[in-house]
Write an enzyme that holds these catalytic residues in place. Structure first.
Site, PDB file in Angstrom:
ATOM      1  CE  LYS A  42      -7.946   1.793   3.046  1.00  0.00           C
ATOM      2  NZ  LYS A  42      -8.054   3.086   2.415  1.00  0.00           N
ATOM      3  CG  HIS A  66      -2.063   0.973   1.045  1.00  0.00           C
ATOM      4  ND1 HIS A  66      -3.266   0.616   0.483  1.00  0.00           N
ATOM      5  CD2 HIS A  66      -2.167   2.291   1.321  1.00  0.00           C
ATOM      6  CE1 HIS A  66      -4.065   1.663   0.445  1.00  0.00           C
ATOM      7  NE2 HIS A  66      -3.418   2.699   0.933  1.00  0.00           N
ATOM      8  CB  SER A  83      -7.240   5.665   6.281  1.00  0.00           C
ATOM      9  OG  SER A  83      -7.565   5.354   4.960  1.00  0.00           O
ATOM     10  CG  ASP A 131     -10.748   3.922   5.230  1.00  0.00           C
ATOM     11  OD1 ASP A 131     -10.226   4.948   5.717  1.00  0.00           O
ATOM     12  OD2 ASP A 131     -10.489   3.528   4.088  1.00  0.00           O
ATOM     13  NE  ARG A 151      -8.367  11.399   6.197  1.00  0.00           N
ATOM     14  CZ  ARG A 151      -7.543  10.445   5.737  1.00  0.00           C
ATOM     15  NH1 ARG A 151      -7.990   9.219   5.527  1.00  0.00           N
ATOM     16  NH2 ARG A 151      -6.287  10.700   5.487  1.00  0.00           N
TER      17      ARG A 151
END
Ligand code: URA
Length: 425
Positions: free
Chosen positions: A187, A82, A183, A161, A168
């Site tokens: 996930k 990520h 966040s 999220d 956001r």
């Protein structure tokens, strides 16, 4: 419990209690706390921060807002990556099929653009027919058959999220260490991957502008992952200039395919291989050779199968924007800087990103780079091409580039910044 007292507590820089955190995350997920109340709380968190204890509880509450997945039935190690978000960051596209070609399964749940940074799903949706939304069963099927899948997290996974991320994006509350860490990690932990490699971007085009901030974000996320039994490492990587030569959805897909074909820009190839090696190591496959899988076409073969399995046509022509505008070098000299934030903002203003929740993005919009920092340029040579379907936005995009291109005298010494700056974990 009520939203106003939670907002007031954080506004006044108090530490939220576990009960306040559990309640507000759950109530927002159920729609009991309104968007405007969560906007105020997100801004208070942005301004006053959170302790590690609060971040851990907030992350746990986001995980608990939905279901958890489990890939044990696949019988192969799983690895995911990520990125905290950058400009021209198309790495997931070649990386997921590459790591799958080396023997690990890659369940890559990805997101859409956030602020001036692009999103993997927006990029892949430039491919005609490609679908981001898959049922959990279909996702497992693609993973089993192909070895990698890139898709949106299902509605059931960390729904808190999903709501907060979109909020956001349009309330100026993205660049917050506790909000980014919770966040991403909610996930990834809910997704159930066996190992995780984080690409924490540092520089003008990243949410973390300094190495110290990036270290803090990386160590927060590595700690959250480790506490949940997830093997997690982070690379801090440079985002002072865009990655590769493109920023924008279809433009970046084209570049990712070049990498899979054995070519592509050197910085994109270097970072793809560095992250692939970390993922394979974390998945217990340290002897796999990702450079070989790029060179022998097996990564490309996985890409084609993955795109096809999600309804896309890997041979279809990619969309091209209706209008192009070339920016020329203003002088002879050394291109000393091409600022990532300026390019990202320009791409966003050209239509590659969204200004309002749910807005469509332009597949063809973005910025193409014809020179990179460290190269000599001559006055009048093309430096950038701006692509858009909405040419009325061009002046606004050009304004974003003001001060973002620095040409110094040709004899200026140039010091190259490495792509991978540090490793945490
Ligand atoms: N990626 C995420 O998933 N969340 C953030 O907040 C930033 C980047």
């Amino acid at each position: 419990m009520d939203a106003i007292s939670v907002i007031r507590a954080k506004r006044d820089a108090q530490e939220l209690t576990p009960e306040q955190i559990d309640w507000v995350v759950d109530a927002y997920t159920r729609g009991e706390v309104a968007h405007e109340q969560m906007s105020a709380l997100a801004m208070a968190i942005y301004l006053n921060g959170m302790s590690r204890v609060e971040v851990a509880r907030w992350t746990a509450a986001m995980i608990a807002s939905g279901e958890r997945m489990d890939f044990a039935a696949l019988g192969v190690p799983t690895a995911d990556k990520h990125s905290t978000g950058g400009v021209g960051d198309k790495i997931t596209l070649p990386l997921a099929p590459l790591v799958a070609a080396c023997g690990a399964a890659v369940p890559q749940l990805s997101g859409r653009g956030l602020g001036h940074t692009g999103g993997t799903l927006d990029k892949l949706e430039a491919i005609p027919g490609w679908r981001a939304s898959l049922s959990n069963e279909r996702m497992m099927g693609v993973l089993r058959d192909v070895g990698s899948v890139i898709c949106a997290a299902g509605d059931g996974l960390a729904p808190a999220d999903k709501r907060l991320y979109a909020l956001r994006d349009v309330t100026g509350t993205v660049e917050s260490i506790p909000l980014i860490a919770s966040s991403i990690m909610s996930k990834k932990i809910a997704e159930g991957t066996g190992s995780l490699v984080l690409d924490v971007k540092v520089g003008s085009g990243a949410f973390m502008k300094s190495l110290d901030q990036a270290r803090e974000l990386a160590s927060t996320m590595v700690e959250l992952g480790t506490d949940h039994g997830l093997r997690t490492v982070a690379l801090l990587t440079d985002m002072s200039t865009p990655l590769g030569n493109t920023a924008g959805n279809a433009l970046e897909v084209r570049e990712a395919v070049e990498v899979l074909a054995g070519g592509g820009p050197a910085d994109v190839v270097e970072l793809t291989l560095a992250l692939a090696r970390e993922m394979l190591d974390a998945a217990g496959l340290p002897d796999a050779d990702p450079a070989k899988a790029l060179a022998d076409g097996s990564a490309m073969d996985h890409w084609r199968r993955m795109i096809t399995a999600q309804g896309g046509d890997p041979d279809a022509a990619l969309p091209v924007a209706r209008e192009q505008h070339v920016v020329h070098a203003a002088a002879d000299g050394l291109l000393a800087a091409l600022d990532a934030y300026a390019v990202g903002l320009a791409a966003w203003r050209l239509g590659a990103g969204r200004a309002r929740q749910g807005e469509a993005v332009q597949a063809g919009a973005g910025v193409e780079l014809h020179a990179k920092p460290g190269e000599r340029v001559t006055k009048g040579q093309p430096l950038l091409t701006l692509h858009t379907d909405t040419p009325e936005k061009l002046p606004y995009a050009l304004e974003a580039l003001d001060g973002g291109v620095l040409i110094t005298p040709p004899e200026t010494e140039y010091r190259t910044t490495p792509i991978v700056l540090e490793r945490v974990g």
